[in-house]
Motif scaffolding. Structure first.
Motif, PDB file in Angstrom:
ATOM      1  N   GLY A  80     -10.104  11.357  -3.788  1.00  0.00           N
ATOM      2  CA  GLY A  80     -10.964  10.635  -4.732  1.00  0.00           C
ATOM      3  C   GLY A  80     -11.008   9.198  -4.271  1.00  0.00           C
ATOM      4  N   GLY A  81     -11.032   8.278  -5.240  1.00  0.00           N
ATOM      5  CA  GLY A  81     -10.943   6.859  -4.878  1.00  0.00           C
ATOM      6  C   GLY A  81      -9.494   6.401  -4.966  1.00  0.00           C
ATOM      7  N   GLY A  82      -9.292   5.097  -4.985  1.00  0.00           N
ATOM      8  CA  GLY A  82      -7.976   4.494  -5.227  1.00  0.00           C
ATOM      9  C   GLY A  82      -6.857   5.100  -4.395  1.00  0.00           C
ATOM     10  N   PRO A 118       2.972   4.625  -7.123  1.00  0.00           N
ATOM     11  CA  PRO A 118       1.943   3.635  -7.462  1.00  0.00           C
ATOM     12  C   PRO A 118       1.933   3.496  -8.991  1.00  0.00           C
ATOM     13  N   ALA A 119       1.141   2.580  -9.513  1.00  0.00           N
ATOM     14  CA  ALA A 119       1.054   2.408 -10.967  1.00  0.00           C
ATOM     15  C   ALA A 119       0.016   3.405 -11.501  1.00  0.00           C
ATOM     16  N   ILE A 120       0.504   4.612 -11.805  1.00  0.00           N
ATOM     17  CA  ILE A 120      -0.353   5.732 -12.215  1.00  0.00           C
ATOM     18  C   ILE A 120      -1.215   5.347 -13.433  1.00  0.00           C
ATOM     19  N   SER A 121      -2.458   5.766 -13.415  1.00  0.00           N
ATOM     20  CA  SER A 121      -3.440   5.596 -14.518  1.00  0.00           C
ATOM     21  C   SER A 121      -3.966   4.172 -14.698  1.00  0.00           C
ATOM     22  N   THR A 122      -3.446   3.194 -13.934  1.00  0.00           N
ATOM     23  CA  THR A 122      -3.850   1.802 -14.212  1.00  0.00           C
ATOM     24  C   THR A 122      -5.081   1.343 -13.433  1.00  0.00           C
ATOM     25  N   LEU A 173       2.964  -1.970  -5.715  1.00  0.00           N
ATOM     26  CA  LEU A 173       1.862  -2.578  -6.465  1.00  0.00           C
ATOM     27  C   LEU A 173       0.860  -3.178  -5.498  1.00  0.00           C
ATOM     28  N   PHE A 174      -0.366  -2.805  -5.737  1.00  0.00           N
ATOM     29  CA  PHE A 174      -1.465  -3.175  -4.845  1.00  0.00           C
ATOM     30  C   PHE A 174      -1.875  -4.636  -5.055  1.00  0.00           C
ATOM     31  N   GLY A 175      -1.906  -5.070  -6.302  1.00  0.00           N
ATOM     32  CA  GLY A 175      -2.354  -6.448  -6.618  1.00  0.00           C
ATOM     33  C   GLY A 175      -1.155  -7.377  -6.736  1.00  0.00           C
ATOM     34  N   PRO A 225      -4.106  -0.032 -19.627  1.00  0.00           N
ATOM     35  CA  PRO A 225      -3.758  -1.454 -19.522  1.00  0.00           C
ATOM     36  C   PRO A 225      -2.436  -1.627 -18.758  1.00  0.00           C
ATOM     37  N   PHE A 226      -2.431  -2.542 -17.801  1.00  0.00           N
ATOM     38  CA  PHE A 226      -1.338  -2.587 -16.827  1.00  0.00           C
ATOM     39  C   PHE A 226       0.029  -2.857 -17.461  1.00  0.00           C
ATOM     40  N   GLU A 227       0.090  -3.829 -18.344  1.00  0.00           N
ATOM     41  CA  GLU A 227       1.405  -4.206 -18.884  1.00  0.00           C
ATOM     42  C   GLU A 227       1.975  -3.104 -19.767  1.00  0.00           C
ATOM     43  N   ASP A 287       0.861  -1.191   0.000  1.00  0.00           N
ATOM     44  CA  ASP A 287       0.000   0.000   0.000  1.00  0.00           C
ATOM     45  C   ASP A 287       0.896   1.240   0.000  1.00  0.00           C
ATOM     46  N   ILE A 288       0.574   2.182  -0.850  1.00  0.00           N
ATOM     47  CA  ILE A 288       1.402   3.393  -0.994  1.00  0.00           C
ATOM     48  C   ILE A 288       1.425   4.220   0.309  1.00  0.00           C
ATOM     49  N   THR A 289       0.411   4.058   1.138  1.00  0.00           N
ATOM     50  CA  THR A 289       0.385   4.842   2.383  1.00  0.00           C
ATOM     51  C   THR A 289       1.184   4.171   3.508  1.00  0.00           C
TER      52      THR A 289
HETATM   53  N1  AR6 Z   1      -1.583   1.679  -2.727  1.00  0.00           N
HETATM   54  C1  AR6 Z   1      -0.973   1.322  -3.887  1.00  0.00           C
HETATM   55  N2  AR6 Z   1      -1.617   1.138  -5.047  1.00  0.00           N
HETATM   56  C2  AR6 Z   1      -2.963   1.300  -5.018  1.00  0.00           C
HETATM   57  C3  AR6 Z   1      -3.687   1.666  -3.869  1.00  0.00           C
HETATM   58  C4  AR6 Z   1      -2.930   1.858  -2.667  1.00  0.00           C
HETATM   59  N3  AR6 Z   1      -3.510   2.214  -1.525  1.00  0.00           N
HETATM   60  N4  AR6 Z   1      -4.996   1.782  -4.174  1.00  0.00           N
HETATM   61  C5  AR6 Z   1      -5.111   1.472  -5.491  1.00  0.00           C
HETATM   62  N5  AR6 Z   1      -3.883   1.171  -6.012  1.00  0.00           N
HETATM   63  P1  AR6 Z   1      -6.013   4.665  -9.128  1.00  0.00           P
HETATM   64  P2  AR6 Z   1      -5.619   6.232 -11.589  1.00  0.00           P
HETATM   65  C6  AR6 Z   1      -3.499   0.807  -7.395  1.00  0.00           C
HETATM   66  O1  AR6 Z   1      -7.403   4.371  -9.528  1.00  0.00           O
HETATM   67  O2  AR6 Z   1      -5.929   5.082 -12.467  1.00  0.00           O
HETATM   68  C7  AR6 Z   1      -8.848   8.574  -8.184  1.00  0.00           C
HETATM   69  O3  AR6 Z   1     -10.194   8.603  -7.853  1.00  0.00           O
HETATM   70  C8  AR6 Z   1      -4.593   0.390  -8.325  1.00  0.00           C
HETATM   71  O4  AR6 Z   1      -4.805  -1.019  -8.234  1.00  0.00           O
HETATM   72  O5  AR6 Z   1      -5.738   5.070  -7.741  1.00  0.00           O
HETATM   73  O6  AR6 Z   1      -4.438   7.104 -11.940  1.00  0.00           O
HETATM   74  C9  AR6 Z   1      -8.288   9.948  -8.435  1.00  0.00           C
HETATM   75  O7  AR6 Z   1      -9.017  10.920  -7.719  1.00  0.00           O
HETATM   76  C10 AR6 Z   1      -4.015   0.771  -9.673  1.00  0.00           C
HETATM   77  O8  AR6 Z   1      -3.142  -0.248 -10.167  1.00  0.00           O
HETATM   78  O9  AR6 Z   1      -5.358   5.822 -10.044  1.00  0.00           O
HETATM   79  C11 AR6 Z   1      -8.430  10.112  -9.931  1.00  0.00           C
HETATM   80  O10 AR6 Z   1      -9.681  10.649 -10.289  1.00  0.00           O
HETATM   81  C12 AR6 Z   1      -3.160   2.001  -9.371  1.00  0.00           C
HETATM   82  O11 AR6 Z   1      -2.962   1.983  -7.965  1.00  0.00           O
HETATM   83  C13 AR6 Z   1      -8.321   8.726 -10.471  1.00  0.00           C
HETATM   84  O12 AR6 Z   1      -8.686   7.860  -9.406  1.00  0.00           O
HETATM   85  C14 AR6 Z   1      -3.760   3.350  -9.769  1.00  0.00           C
HETATM   86  O13 AR6 Z   1      -5.162   3.354  -9.475  1.00  0.00           O
HETATM   87  C15 AR6 Z   1      -6.914   8.359 -10.881  1.00  0.00           C
HETATM   88  O14 AR6 Z   1      -6.921   7.121 -11.517  1.00  0.00           O
END
Ligand code: AR6
Length: 177
Positions: free
Chosen positions: A37-39, A120-124, A159-161, A130-132, A16-18
Motif C-alpha cells: 500500500g502506501g506508507g 513503526p507508529a501503527i495507525s498514525t 519514527l519517520f518524522g 492522533p499521534f500523541e 525508516d523501518i526498512t
Molecule cells: N518508516 C517508518 N515510519 C514510516 C515510514 C517508514 N518508511 N513511512 C511512513 N511512516 P502508515 P497506518 C510513518 O500510513 O496509519 C498503508 O497504505 C508515518 O509517518 O504507514 O497504520 C497500508 O496499506 C506514520 O507515523 O500506516 C494501510 O492501508 C506511521 O509510519 C494503511 O496505510 C504509520 O503510517 C495503514 O495506515
C-alpha cells in the motif's frame, strides 16, 4: 534515546523501518489484505520484493488488532510481523484495537523466539490516529507486556518524522517503570 527495563532495552530512533538491519523482526503497519500500500506497507513491500506479498496472500484478510508473521525476503530482517491497526473514527474501540496490535505482535515475536523487534507508529499515518494518543497507548501496552517476554530483549520504535521522534523521546523519559 534508550531506556533499560530489567533485561529489556526500549528505544526510540528517528528513521525508516526498512533500514533497521540489526533487528530480527520489523513490524508492518499493514492493510487487511496484507498487500503493498502506501506508507510503511509500501516501503516494506518495495524493500522486501514481490515474494513478501506472495507469502502473505494465504494469511489475508486479517482483522484490526491482529498480527501475523512472514519472512523478511529481501529486507535485512529475518521476519516481518504484519499488524492491522484501527482506522481512527471507524474501527471501535480504537484504543483497545491499537493496544491489541502491539500486544499481539510482541507475543507472536516471543513465541517465535525473536530477540529484537522494531515498530513503526501503527495507525498514525493513513489511518489517522492522533499521534500523541497513539504513543501513550503504545507505551502503556508495551510496558504491560514486558513481564511476559522471555526472548524479546530489544524493542525499537522507529519514527519517520522528527517531531514524532521527539514525542517518543519525551514519553520514554517520563515513563516510570
Ligand atoms: N518508516 C517508518 N515510519 C514510516 C515510514 C517508514 N518508511 N513511512 C511512513 N511512516 P502508515 P497506518 C510513518 O500510513 O496509519 C498503508 O497504505 C508515518 O509517518 O504507514 O497504520 C497500508 O496499506 C506514520 O507515523 O500506516 C494501510 O492501508 C506511521 O509510519 C494503511 O496505510 C504509520 O503510517 C495503514 O495506515
Amino acid at each position: 534515546m534508550k531506556k533499560q527495563v530489567g533485561e529489556i532495552t526500549m528505544e526510540a530512533v528517528h528513521g525508516d523501518i526498512t533500514s533497521q538491519p540489526d533487528m530480527t523482526a520489523v513490524v508492518n503497519a499493514a492493510n487487511a489484505q496484507l498487500s503493498p500500500g502506501g506508507g510503511v506497507a509500501g516501503a516494506i513491500h518495495r524493500a522486501a520484493g514481490p515474494g513478501l506479498a506472495e507469502e502473505c496472500l494465504p494469511m489475508a484478510p486479517i482483522e484490526p488488532g491482529q498480527a501475523v508473521i512472514s519472512g523478511g525476503h529481501n529486507l535485512p530482517n529475518k521476519y516481518v510481523i504484519h499488524c492491522l491497526g484501527p482506522v481512527y473514527g471507524k474501527d471501535k474501540p480504537e484504543n483497545l484495537l491499537l493496544a491489541d496490535c502491539y500486544r499481539n505482535a510482541l507475543r507472536l515475536a516471543d513465541e517465535k523466539e525473536i530477540d529484537s523487534v522494531a515498530f513503526p507508529a501503527i495507525s498514525t499515518g493513513i489511518f489517522g490516529y492522533p499521534f500523541e494518543a497513539a504513543t501513550d497507548i503504545t507505551l502503556q501496552t508495551v510496558q504491560e507486556v514486558l513481564p511476559e517476554l522471555k526472548f524479546v530483549n530489544h524493542i525499537r520504535f522507529v519514527l519517520f518524522g522528527e517531531e514524532d521522534f521527539e514525542v517518543y523521546v519525551e514519553r520514554l523519559r517520563r515513563l516510570k517503570i
